[in-house]
Structure formats: structure tokens, C-alpha cells
Scaffold this active site. Structure first.
Site, mmCIF file in Angstrom:
data_model
loop_
_atom_site.group_PDB
_atom_site.id
_atom_site.type_symbol
_atom_site.label_atom_id
_atom_site.label_comp_id
_atom_site.label_asym_id
_atom_site.label_seq_id
_atom_site.Cartn_x
_atom_site.Cartn_y
_atom_site.Cartn_z
ATOM 1 N N HIS A 85 0.857 -1.185 0.000
ATOM 2 C CA HIS A 85 0.000 0.000 0.000
ATOM 3 C C HIS A 85 0.895 1.239 0.000
ATOM 4 O O HIS A 85 1.972 1.234 0.602
ATOM 5 C CB HIS A 85 -0.907 -0.016 1.244
ATOM 6 C CG HIS A 85 -1.966 1.036 1.181
ATOM 7 N ND1 HIS A 85 -1.707 2.348 1.491
ATOM 8 C CD2 HIS A 85 -3.265 0.985 0.793
ATOM 9 C CE1 HIS A 85 -2.832 3.058 1.310
ATOM 10 N NE2 HIS A 85 -3.777 2.258 0.885
ATOM 11 N N GLU A 154 -3.905 2.171 -7.202
ATOM 12 C CA GLU A 154 -4.267 3.266 -6.310
ATOM 13 C C GLU A 154 -3.343 4.451 -6.585
ATOM 14 O O GLU A 154 -2.225 4.505 -6.031
ATOM 15 C CB GLU A 154 -4.118 2.840 -4.846
ATOM 16 C CG GLU A 154 -5.047 1.724 -4.439
ATOM 17 C CD GLU A 154 -5.350 1.754 -2.941
ATOM 18 O OE1 GLU A 154 -6.525 1.632 -2.591
ATOM 19 O OE2 GLU A 154 -4.419 1.923 -2.136
HETATM 20 P P1 13P Z 1 -9.669 6.332 0.424
HETATM 21 O O1 13P Z 1 -10.804 5.509 -0.146
HETATM 22 O O2 13P Z 1 -9.960 6.826 1.815
HETATM 23 O O3 13P Z 1 -9.209 7.395 -0.538
HETATM 24 O O4 13P Z 1 -8.427 5.329 0.620
HETATM 25 C C1 13P Z 1 -8.077 4.512 -0.422
HETATM 26 C C2 13P Z 1 -7.113 3.497 0.046
HETATM 27 O O5 13P Z 1 -6.000 3.809 0.419
HETATM 28 C C3 13P Z 1 -7.555 2.094 0.068
HETATM 29 O O6 13P Z 1 -6.496 1.228 0.259
#
Ligand code: 13P
Length: 234
Positions: A85, A154
Site C-alpha cells: 500500500h 491506487e
Molecule cells: P480512500 O478511499 O480513503 O481514498 O483510501 C483509499 C485506500 O488507500 C484504500 O487502500
């Protein structure tokens, strides 16, 4: 079958988790719902929710104070684990090599790794997004994978700030990741989108080609936000 995966980060409590389970267990989800909770909240049972962790040690066992191994996660009931992450890459200096080791340990213990990739805003502005995410996929995914893995795209600039890329930008990134995975012999691997997913944008995001579901941060913490998201993903 698409995925709706919640990442609780360092939030929640057993009481809040039990409340969420009770409500989600009253639904008939048409997707795979997973909650990646803090280590201490693993061990709950649910009809509709599978559980995962948010990190795993790259080591199998030994003198690594504070670390939790994949075998331990398995024993605690985790079926999934998030690795790489951006918050781990940023605050704990995790490199693609470390992420790949962690994914390997997860696979060895029968846990599905959710491998995260994504560019910074500086990389996007410099026109490097596709190169960066291609390299991250190639270097973070273990060699000779035979079991299931999941990739989560992400974009770092979209996490926790309420900004999301356009559907076109998501399509482009997911297309590049899908091509990279095919080239690696991993065609068909689910590619989830994460970053700013909420009840307003969920329909547009899951409609995008090559989006196999979503990884939801903030909006996974409250049943009134998470349940409509679960119900939107088919
Ligand atoms: P948000 O949905 O709060 O932007 O976070 C995304 C995230 O990091 C999921 O792993």
C-alpha cells in the site's frame, strides 16, 4: 465476480466491526466482500465478509520484533493481505523487492495478496504514469505465480483526499496493467481501483473496462456508506 474490499487502515474497534458484520450479513451481495482490518480485529466470523490484513512480514519467522508472519495471519483467519500500500511504501520505505517478498510469503501460506501500485502526482505530471505502474507490477509480483493474486491500482494522489481520476484515466491505467499482467502470463488477474471511492462515484468506476472491483478506504468504515457501495458492484 467483482471484489469490494475495504481497507480500514488504523481505524475501527471490535464493536464497530461486529456492527458492520451484522449489517452486511443481512444482504445478498453479488460480489466478493472483503474487509482488511487491523491485525487485532482478525478472528471474527461472517457469512458475507472474508477478512484480510493490511501488511505481512517478508520473513517466515524469527527475531523480528513486532512483525506478523503469513502463517500467523492464516491461523488468525485472514484470507487476503494488502501488500505495498502506498502508505507502507511512503512511511516504511517499502520497495518493490520487499513487496514481492511479502506477496511470496502470503502465497506460501495460502493467502491472496492484494498488491498495490500507483503513481505520485509528480510522476503523473511528468508523463511517467504508465512507465511507473508497469515497472511496479513487473517488480512487485512474484515470479511463477500459480495461485490467485489481486492487483490494486491506487494513484497516490487520490488516496484519502476525495479526488479521483477520470474514468478515462482509470481505463488507461487499468489497460496498461492488464497488458503487463498478460505479458507475464497472468491474464485474468483482477485489477481493482482504489482512491476516493464513494457512493457517488462507484457506478462510474466499476463500469470502466478492466476494473474488477474496488479497494475502499474511508467509505468502508461506516455501514451507511459501505453498504450502498457493496450493492452497486455487480
Ligand atoms: P480512500 O478511499 O480513503 O481514498 O483510501 C483509499 C485506500 O488507500 C484504500 O487502500
Amino acid at each position: 465476480m467483482k471484489f469490494v474490499i475495504g481497507n480500514w487502515k488504523m481505524n475501527g474497534s471490535r464493536e464497530i466491526l461486529r456492527g458492520m458484520i451484522q449489517q452486511v450479513d443481512g444482504l445478498r451481495p453479488e460480489n466478493r466482500v472483503v474487509l482488511c482490518v487491523p491485525f487485532t480485529l482478525l478472528g471474527e466470523k461472517s457469512k458475507n465478509i472474508a477478512f484480510g490484513a493490511q501488511d505481512v512480514s517478508s520473513h517466515e519467522r524469527g527475531a523480528y520484533t513486532g512483525e506478523v508472519s503469513a502463517t500467523m495471519l492464516n491461523e488468525a483467519g485472514a484470507k487476503y493481505v494488502i501488500v505495498g500500500h502506498s502508505e507502507r511504501r511512503m512511511y516504511h520505505d517499502e520497495t518493490n523487492d520487499i513487496v514481492r517478498e511479502k506477496a511470496t510469503r502470503a502465497l506460501e501460506s495460502g493467502i491472496t495478496p492484494i498488491i498495490c501500485v500507483g503513481e505520485t502526482m509528480d510522476e503523473r505530471r511528468a508523463g511517467k504514469t504508465m512507465d511507473v505502474i508497469t515497472a511496479m507490477v513487473r517488480e512487485s509480483v512474484p515470479a511463477n505465480v500459480r495461485d490467485d493474486i489481486i492487483i490494486a491500482y491506487e494513484p497516490r494522489w487520490a488516496i484519502g483526499v476525495g479526488v479521483t481520476p477520470t474514468p478515462d484515466e482509470v481505463m488507461h491505467a487499468h489497460g496498461v496493467i492488464a497488458d503487463t499482467l498478460s505479458y507475464m502470463g497472468l491474464g485474468g488477474t483482477p485489477i481493482l481501483y482504489g482512491g476516493g471511492v464513494n457512493v457517488e462515484n462507484i457506478d462510474d468506476i466499476v463500469a470502466v473496462e478492466n476494473v474488477g472491483g474496488v479497494l475502499v478506504g474511508g467509505a468502508s468504515l461506516k455501514p451507511e456508506e459501505f453498504i450502498p457501495i457493496i450493492q452497486s458492484v455487480k
